[in-house]
Design an enzyme around this catalytic site. Structure first.
Site, PDB file in Angstrom:
ATOM      1  N   HIS A  28       0.922  -1.213  -0.040  1.00  0.00           N
ATOM      2  CA  HIS A  28       0.109  -0.079  -0.070  1.00  0.00           C
ATOM      3  C   HIS A  28       0.844   1.133   0.003  1.00  0.00           C
ATOM      4  CE1 HIS A  28      -2.367   3.175   2.013  1.00  0.00           C
ATOM      5  NE2 HIS A  28      -3.260   2.993   1.188  1.00  0.00           N
ATOM      6  N   CYS A  67      -3.204  -1.197 -16.330  1.00  0.00           N
ATOM      7  CA  CYS A  67      -3.119  -0.302 -15.317  1.00  0.00           C
ATOM      8  C   CYS A  67      -2.464  -0.658 -13.859  1.00  0.00           C
ATOM      9  CB  CYS A  67      -4.442   0.329 -14.950  1.00  0.00           C
ATOM     10  SG  CYS A  67      -5.690  -0.923 -14.334  1.00  0.00           S
TER      11      CYS A  67
END
Ligand code: ADP
Ligand code: MG
Ligand code: MG
Length: 879
Positions: free
Chosen positions: A458, A835
């Site tokens: 993250h 992506c």
């Protein structure tokens, strides 16, 4: 005919890099154009591969060929190995296809032993010559012991220091012949005590051992790390160059030097370099004495210098690139020992490429191919002040997860980061790992340092998106979050202490190292405009906020390829409503809560459409599992219960109910819509209303929303969600009494979706490869946990790279290729993009070009990298 494993320099040329390595090919090329190169031969990279195949042995037939070439070399030079009258001394040098400066090994003065030394001295009565012979001898024993037998440099350096102390001198040149003789015998004794046998005196044995050592050095730890950082495959192997020595340590009319034809730091045209009198090999770079500037050579060595200047011009014109050269002067005569296209900073690379075009030496296409896209990173972010950095020692190392340099005071929570920033302080946020709630704190920080997590953790993903420096996964940190401190390298760091981190190298430094801001000059723009002319792939960006989108537009993004809507739910004004939705018992209650979020989402999307000025925007519907949105702290849970009018136990029960043992494969992505269609209804309304509004304001733009459904694995699943979206969208459009086209497509991130892409393409209007999840699901290991064992996988050569950073073209790539082909069969005009994090990795971009994607999408600061990589792929394709 059997393979040829050896080539005289006169047999090779610059195009034979793959076989002869860069150094060997260029020694051959310099020989061909008539430059003074001591004549030797190159043992091919294929011999190295064979050495590894044979279980780290040089087989008899290769060894026989090598000895044949030794004889040829002896004849050409009129000297013989181990000869008492006219001994041949050689260097044995590594040299791979791609240059890997200092990563592998080289041995000088090979061929010396007690008898050869005696004989040489006898042949020349000059006492200075005796000194030279012993200097060469002690160097040889030292290097051979270090490189071949891995005894360790430091023991020999200690002996030299002791000798200097005993003699009361400061520099090695002040040691006499007898001192050096004494050192040589001390070295041999050291060798015997460490290895348990005598130093080998037979030059042929020395040679065999040295060649083996060079082959072996291909696999040493620093070379392995360097290759991983620089995309050099392990399978290439290194060549070995064996060539006669020339002696820069012969006397004061000799010396050795290195030089560049242009400044490798700035790219400015003009010779620069250093020269050291009476020295050999690495002395110049090792800093045993202070060398002179290359220009000073003009007075001390006028002839050699004049010749060297000519050679530099010749080589630069010949290679049409900045050259990095190594040379030696022996008794006033110049010898060239190496030339290569010099390594350079990103800034210098741009300037040199542009200058070469202006000088008529290179075409624009060639200039585009000369820039390593990965280096552009450093141009767009702050860097450490070079001087200050040189003086600093890293106290630890993590992964260079998001480039740039940062220094500031340590804080341990996102809330503290915000508070300290508000008080005007610069902070570095240090966390075990980050979570979506930390976003605002991350934004407030100069840099982010985490103990756990890989390149796609993250913290890494979010930091790259924001362009904030991040070092992740520094496992050496012992964290004590409760007491707001951690220990690293024996020191305890408390809140407010200063620390500096380098998001490019992953290095962590104690204290404050000043940074300098990025400056992007005109050369950057020129190269990028050339790149845009040549590339076929479009480049979009992954952006969730207008701020990131604007930055990406500045850097050349042509659309948004991925807007992750979940980040929008964390903002303070909507998280409460979203938690209310999660904790609702009925559909009506959920709809009521979602209605509160709708205007915010719509405003978010309007701002994004405005920022993109009519360029395509792909919006992905809610993806993460719901547990990521609920509070974990007691106080927050109590507050939530109060807000909702529920009991604390009830709320706790709901939160516990969200727990999943494998959340990445749990209730997330389109599965959320299947269970709670009202979420997709709300998001569709927000997207369509925003598009209608922006379209109405800007008649000349063509706003065409692309709605992307995550985590699809089955056509019926996609169809179900699409129907919800289409029904809602069409009602909205009808109510507006205007026209608007929109598309509904899917992420391809579950292997089953790739395998059944022909099915899915019946209804999906576009595909976008989510290669983070696709990699995770294809390999079957989680991107958050892979860090624990990837190290062992590198050590054992099972993996050469992190598949989350560099696309696995063999497996994951095969799925992508299959999906593109299957998709086009059913829907010829389907548009396909990527992506995942790989969208900004140069080799992965090249792969995307080859399999026929329409665009890549990456974080804003990687957009220029992707543009350049796409151009290079297109140019290479044409060739
Ligand atoms: P690296 O690849 O690490 O630069 P090299 O093989 O270029 O290693 O060797 C390092 C240095 O050793 C050279 O720059 C040169 O100064 C010296 N050297 C190598 N071969 C010879 C030689 N035949 N004669 C004199 N010096 C040599
Ligand atoms: Mg070299
Ligand atoms: Mg995904």
């Amino acid at each position: 005919m059997s393979k040829k494993y050896c080539y005289l320099f006169s047999e090779g040329n610059a195009n034979m890099r793959e076989l002869l390595g860069g150094k060997g090919a260029n020694l051959a090329e310099m020989t061909n154009i008539g430059l003074p190169v001591p004549q030797g031969f190159t043992i091919t990279t294929e011999a190295c591969t064979q050495y590894y195949e044979d279980g780290r042995k040089i087989n008899d037939s290769i060894m026989a060929e090598i000895m044949q070439y030794v004889e040829k070399m002896e004849q050409i030079n009129g000297k013989k190995f181990g000869d008492k009258k006219n001994p041949l001394l050689v260097s044995v040098r590594s040299g791979a296809r791609a240059s890997m400066p200092g990563m592998m090994d080289t041995i000088l003065n090979l061929g010396l032993n007690d008898e050869v030394v005696e004989a040489m001295i006898k042949g020349n009565p000059d006492p200075k010559f005796k000194r030279f012979v012993y200097d060469s001898y002690r160097r040889f024993i030292q290097m051979f012991s270090d490189v071949v037998m891995e005894v360790g440099k430091k023991y020999f350096e200690q002996l030299i220091d002791q000798m200097k102390e005993k003699k009361g001198v400061k520099f090695d040149v002040e040691l006499t012949a007898d001192d050096l003789k004494e050192l040589a015998s001390q070295f041999k004794a050291e060798y015997k005590s460490k290895i348990g046998s005598d130093f080998p005196s037979d030059p042929k044995v020395q040679l065999y051992e040295a060649i083996r050592a060079v082959f072996r050095s291909w696999d040493n730890p620093r070379a392995n790390v360097y290759r991983r950082d620089n995309d050099i495959p392990y399978s290439w192997g290194t060549a070995v160059n064996v060539m006669p020595m020339v002696f820069g340590n012969l006397n004061d009319n000799s010396g050795t030097g290195v030089a560049f034809t242009r400044d490798p730091a700035t790219g400015a045209k003009g010779l620069m370099g250093e020269f050291l009198v009476n020295a050999q090999g690495e002395d110049v770079v090792a800093g045993v004495r202070t060398p002179m500037k290359i220009a000073e050579m003009a007075t001390r060595f006028p002839d050699a210098y004049a010749q060297f200047e000519k050679v530099c011009k010749l080589l630069e014109n010949h290679y049409r690139d900045m050259q990095d050269m190594e040379f030696t002067v022996e008794n006033g005569k110049l010898y060239m020992l190496q030339t290569r296209n010099g390594k350079r900073t990103a800034q210098a690379a741009l300037r040199i490429a542009c200058d070469l075009v202006d000088e008529g030496m290179r075409t624009e296409e060639e200039a585009v191919l000369m820039i390593d896209p990965r280096n552009l990173d450093t141009l767009l972010h702050p860097t450490f002040d070079a001087k200050a950095l040189k003086a600093a020692n890293p106290v630890g190392k993590g992964l260079g997860a998001s480039p740039g340099a940062a220094c500031g005071q340590i804080v341990f929570s996102a809330a503290d980061a915000e508070a300290w920033k508000a008080a005007g302080k610069k902070v570095v946020l240090v966390r075990l790992e980050t979570s979506p709630e930390d976003i605002t704190g991350m934004k407030a920080s100069q840099g982010i340092l985490t103990v756990r997590g890989g390149m796609t953790s993250h913290a890494a993903v979010v930091a790259r998106g924001m362009g904030t420096c991040c070092v992740s996964g520094c496992g050496d940190i012992v964290m004590d979050e409760e007491n707001k401190c951690f220990t690293l390298a024996g020191k305890t760091y408390k809140e407010g202490d200063y620390i500096s981190i380098d998001g490019s190298t992953g290095n962590i430094y104690d204290g404050l190292i000043p940074t300098v801001d990025a400056t992007v000059g005109g050369d950057f723009g020129r190269i990028m405009s050339w790149a845009d002319k040549f590339r076929k792939l479009k480049v979009r960006t992954n952006a969730d906020t207008p701020r990131d989108a604007k930055k990406a537009r500045e850097l050349g993004a042509e659309g948004i390829g991925l807007c992750r809507t979940e980040h929008m739910f964390f903002e303070a004004d909507r998280i409460a409503a979203f938690r209310e939705m999660i904790c609702s018992d009925t559909k009506e209650a959920r709809e009521k809560a979602l209605a509160k979020i709708l205007p915010y989402q719509q405003a978010d999307f309007e701002a994004l459409y405005e920022a993109l000025e009519g360029n395509p925007v792909t919006i992905r519907f809610l993806d993460p599992p719901l547990h990521e949105f609920v509070p974990t702290e007691d106080a927050e849970i109590r507050q939530l219960a109060k807000d909702l009018g529920k009991s604390v136990e009830e709320v706790r029960g709901i939160i516990q109910g969200l727990h999943e043992s494998n959340p990445m494969m749990g209730h997330r992505g389109c599965r959320l819509t299947v269970t709670y269609p009202e979420i997709a209804v709300m998001q569709t309304k927000a997207v369509i209303r925003a598009a209608l509004n922006v379209q109405a304001k800007h008649k000349d733009w063509k706003v065409c929303p692309e709605i992307m459904i995550p985590l699809v694995g089955e056509l019926k699943e996609f169809k179900y969600v699409k129907e919800v979206v289409v029904k809602t969208a069409d009602e909205e459009i009808a109510a507006s009494k205007t026209k608007l086209t929109y598309q509904v497509g899917t992420m391809i991130e579950i292997p089953r979706a790739a395998l059944t892409a022909d099915e899915i393409a019946k209804d999906a209007e576009f595909f976008c490869f989510g290669t983070n999840d696709l990699t995770q699901m294809t390999f079957g290991f989680s991107r958050d946990d892979a860090g624990k064992f990837l190290g062992a996988y590198y050590d054992t050569k099972i993996f050469e790279n992190d598949p989350f950073a560099k696309l696995d073209q063999v497996g994951v790539g095969k799925l992508m290729k299959m999906a593109v082909t299957l998709g086009h069969e059913v829907r010829p005009n389907i548009h396909c993009g990527i992506c995942g994090e790989h969208g900004g990795d140069p080799t992965s971009v090249e792969f995307c070009h080859r399999i026929g994607l329409d665009y890549v999408s990456c974080s804003p600061f990687r957009v220029p990298i992707a543009r350049l990589a796409a151009a290079q792929a297109a140019i290479k394709d044409r060739k």
